[in-house]
Scaffold this motif. Structure first.
Motif, mmCIF file in Angstrom:
data_model
loop_
_atom_site.group_PDB
_atom_site.id
_atom_site.type_symbol
_atom_site.label_atom_id
_atom_site.label_comp_id
_atom_site.label_asym_id
_atom_site.label_seq_id
_atom_site.Cartn_x
_atom_site.Cartn_y
_atom_site.Cartn_z
ATOM 1 N N LEU A 30 0.876 -1.579 -0.399
ATOM 2 C CA LEU A 30 0.001 -0.331 0.230
ATOM 3 C C LEU A 30 0.901 0.954 -0.044
ATOM 4 C CD1 LEU A 30 -2.726 -0.944 2.560
ATOM 5 C CD2 LEU A 30 -2.694 -0.823 0.477
ATOM 6 N N ARG A 75 9.984 -3.006 10.455
ATOM 7 C CA ARG A 75 9.772 -3.144 12.033
ATOM 8 C C ARG A 75 9.805 -4.372 12.700
ATOM 9 N NH1 ARG A 75 12.706 0.932 10.777
ATOM 10 N NH2 ARG A 75 11.560 3.428 10.331
ATOM 11 N N TYR A 92 10.950 12.043 7.519
ATOM 12 C CA TYR A 92 9.640 11.734 7.528
ATOM 13 C C TYR A 92 9.974 13.373 7.819
ATOM 14 C CZ TYR A 92 8.060 7.405 7.709
ATOM 15 O OH TYR A 92 7.078 6.534 7.369
ATOM 16 N N VAL A 113 -6.892 3.651 0.037
ATOM 17 C CA VAL A 113 -6.977 3.841 1.625
ATOM 18 C C VAL A 113 -5.536 5.304 2.250
ATOM 19 C CG1 VAL A 113 -5.178 2.021 2.749
ATOM 20 C CG2 VAL A 113 -6.466 3.095 4.128
HETATM 21 O O1 T3D Z 1 8.560 3.436 11.916
HETATM 22 C C1 T3D Z 1 8.391 4.598 11.567
HETATM 23 O O2 T3D Z 1 9.980 4.844 11.212
HETATM 24 C C2 T3D Z 1 8.375 5.775 12.615
HETATM 25 C C3 T3D Z 1 7.389 6.739 11.637
HETATM 26 C C4 T3D Z 1 5.988 6.271 11.858
HETATM 27 C C5 T3D Z 1 5.132 6.909 10.483
HETATM 28 C C6 T3D Z 1 4.255 5.761 10.520
HETATM 29 O O3 T3D Z 1 3.729 6.057 8.863
HETATM 30 S S1 T3D Z 1 3.711 4.817 11.444
HETATM 31 C C7 T3D Z 1 2.174 4.051 10.952
HETATM 32 C C8 T3D Z 1 2.709 2.624 10.073
HETATM 33 N N1 T3D Z 1 1.351 2.561 9.267
HETATM 34 C C9 T3D Z 1 0.786 1.968 9.972
HETATM 35 O O4 T3D Z 1 0.495 1.327 11.704
HETATM 36 C C10 T3D Z 1 -0.655 1.089 8.911
HETATM 37 C C11 T3D Z 1 -0.844 0.156 9.107
HETATM 38 N N2 T3D Z 1 -1.942 -0.811 7.896
HETATM 39 C C12 T3D Z 1 -3.055 -0.874 8.395
HETATM 40 O O5 T3D Z 1 -3.924 -0.823 9.689
HETATM 41 C C13 T3D Z 1 -3.943 -1.549 6.863
HETATM 42 O O6 T3D Z 1 -3.022 -1.825 6.269
HETATM 43 C C14 T3D Z 1 -4.735 -0.055 6.409
HETATM 44 C C15 T3D Z 1 -5.674 0.486 6.759
HETATM 45 C C16 T3D Z 1 -3.665 1.004 5.982
HETATM 46 C C17 T3D Z 1 -5.133 -0.999 5.537
HETATM 47 O O7 T3D Z 1 -6.318 -1.802 5.562
HETATM 48 P P1 T3D Z 1 -6.766 -2.482 5.021
HETATM 49 O O8 T3D Z 1 -8.000 -3.968 5.440
HETATM 50 O O9 T3D Z 1 -7.855 -2.062 3.485
HETATM 51 O O10 T3D Z 1 -5.628 -3.300 3.318
HETATM 52 P P2 T3D Z 1 -4.925 -4.465 5.081
HETATM 53 O O11 T3D Z 1 -4.898 -6.398 4.018
HETATM 54 O O12 T3D Z 1 -5.123 -4.024 5.552
HETATM 55 O O13 T3D Z 1 -3.508 -4.877 3.977
HETATM 56 C C18 T3D Z 1 -2.806 -5.191 2.442
HETATM 57 C C19 T3D Z 1 -2.039 -5.405 1.854
HETATM 58 O O14 T3D Z 1 -0.932 -4.181 2.320
HETATM 59 C C20 T3D Z 1 -1.609 -6.176 3.612
HETATM 60 O O15 T3D Z 1 -0.070 -6.783 3.025
HETATM 61 P P3 T3D Z 1 -0.691 -8.423 2.309
HETATM 62 O O16 T3D Z 1 -1.335 -9.827 3.765
HETATM 63 O O17 T3D Z 1 -1.657 -8.120 1.405
HETATM 64 O O18 T3D Z 1 0.192 -9.488 1.957
HETATM 65 C C21 T3D Z 1 -0.966 -5.038 4.260
HETATM 66 O O19 T3D Z 1 0.411 -6.113 4.943
HETATM 67 C C22 T3D Z 1 -0.073 -4.467 3.708
HETATM 68 N N3 T3D Z 1 0.753 -3.369 3.896
HETATM 69 C C23 T3D Z 1 -1.314 -2.250 4.847
HETATM 70 N N4 T3D Z 1 0.080 -1.519 5.503
HETATM 71 C C24 T3D Z 1 0.876 -1.882 5.403
HETATM 72 C C25 T3D Z 1 1.630 -2.950 5.025
HETATM 73 N N5 T3D Z 1 2.278 -3.633 4.467
HETATM 74 C C26 T3D Z 1 4.166 -2.723 5.439
HETATM 75 N N6 T3D Z 1 3.729 -1.892 6.077
HETATM 76 C C27 T3D Z 1 2.253 -1.349 6.191
HETATM 77 N N7 T3D Z 1 2.481 0.018 6.497
#
Ligand code: T3D
Length: 268
Positions: A30, A75, A92, A113
């Motif tokens: 994503l 991470r 960032y 998203v």
């Molecule tokens: O660490 C530092 O350097 C500090 C900096 C921080 C900055 C930040 O941005 S912290 C916040 C990090 N992001 C998150 O916590 C978001 C994590 N993701 C989610 O909560 C959900 O995936 C979403 C709400 C974004 C989307 O949900 P949904 O149901 O539409 O999709 P999904 O099925 O969860 O995700 C689809 C794929 O994208 C899935 O992979 P797969 O299983 O199909 O192989 C998922 O793992 C991947 N994905 C989504 N978000 C991330 C990600 N992969 C890596 N990192 C992600 N952040």
């Protein structure tokens, strides 16, 4: 004519008719950030700033997401600890400053998203358009973190302190309609029309008076920290600069000659 420059696999840059389109390109994750994508995006933003032919900038994501913030696949706190202050300072925060300092109008095209820092990037742009399928997932609290990418500031500016607190403390996920209602986005489009509408808007901006547009963005950005007196002084300064520009001459001449003003000719 389209010029396509691929900065890396993770970020693509195309330019056409004065409009640069930067596409985050890690769709399987994503479009979440790893170091390579941070570096490529920084290079793409520097390149559009340096390119005089670029007069408006679109930022969007490949595939079904806009940007899910930090790549959490990078991470694993079970195995090691991370100095996240360092990554914020190295990646960032410079990204947010780059976005805020672009002297050309920026449009975030939120195609799906946006989560975590992905929301920060969208809201750092001058105008946010989104698809009816877009979602805005605050996300930070779910992993024990604090909103970053300027969001503690931007959200308060946009929705007020009380709503900003509720949004982040409840880890809210807003639909496109809610984001519109809260003023986070300017317009919502059906997903298959989103890019066409965005390019049309960006092209109108690109053909506008570049100096006046850039000074207008600067003035509005500075309004949040200035007093009215400071803002009045700044308006006088910026108007003086705009008044000396060829665009002003052309705009008024076109008015007097009852024709459309021509501020930009891609052939020149
Ligand atoms: O660490 C530092 O350097 C500090 C900096 C921080 C900055 C930040 O941005 S912290 C916040 C990090 N992001 C998150 O916590 C978001 C994590 N993701 C989610 O909560 C959900 O995936 C979403 C709400 C974004 C989307 O949900 P949904 O149901 O539409 O999709 P999904 O099925 O969860 O995700 C689809 C794929 O994208 C899935 O992979 P797969 O299983 O199909 O192989 C998922 O793992 C991947 N994905 C989504 N978000 C991330 C990600 N992969 C890596 N990192 C992600 N952040």
């Amino acid at each position: 004519m389209t010029a396509k420059t691929i900065m890396s696999d993770t970020v693509q840059l195309t330019t056409q008719d004065g409009v640069a389109t930067i596409t985050l390109n890690r769709p399987k994750q994503l479009n979440s950030f790893n170091e390579e994508m941070h570096n490529a995006l920084a290079a793409a933003l520097d390149s559009v700033v340096a390119n005089e032919q670029v007069r408006a900038v679109i930022i969007t994501g490949a595939g079904k997401g806009f940007c899910a913030g930090q790549d959490l696949g990078n991470r694993d706190p079970r195995k090691q600890t991370y100095d996240l202050g360092k990554t914020i300072n190295e990646y960032y925060n410079p990204l947010m400053k780059r976005l805020k300092n672009i002297d050309k109008p920026t449009i975030a095209v939120v195609n799906g998203v946006a989560a975590g820092a992905g929301i920060g990037i969208a809201l750092a742009c001058d105008i946010v358009l989104c698809s009816d399928k877009a979602k805005f997932a605050m996300a930070f609290g779910k992993i024990g973190l604090v909103p970053d990418s300027g969001l503690t500031w931007t959200l308060v500016q946009l929705v007020g302190l009380s709503r900003a607190k509720a949004l982040v403390l409840t880890n809210a996920t807003l639909t496109a309609e809610q984001a519109l209602e809260y003023g986070l986005v300017w317009k919502v489009f059906e997903s298959d029309r989103l890019m066409e509408e965005a390019v049309e808007m960006a092209t109108i901006l690109a053909y506008g008076p570049a100096l006046g547009t850039s000074l207008t963005i600067k003035a509005l950005n500075q309004a949040t920290s200035n007093s009215l007196e400071e803002q009045l002084e700044l308006e006088a300064n910026y108007q003086q600069k705009a008044g000396y520009s060829d665009d002003y001459k052309e705009g008024v001449t076109a008015f007097l000659e009852k024709r459309a003003a021509v501020f930009y000719n891609p052939e020149n």
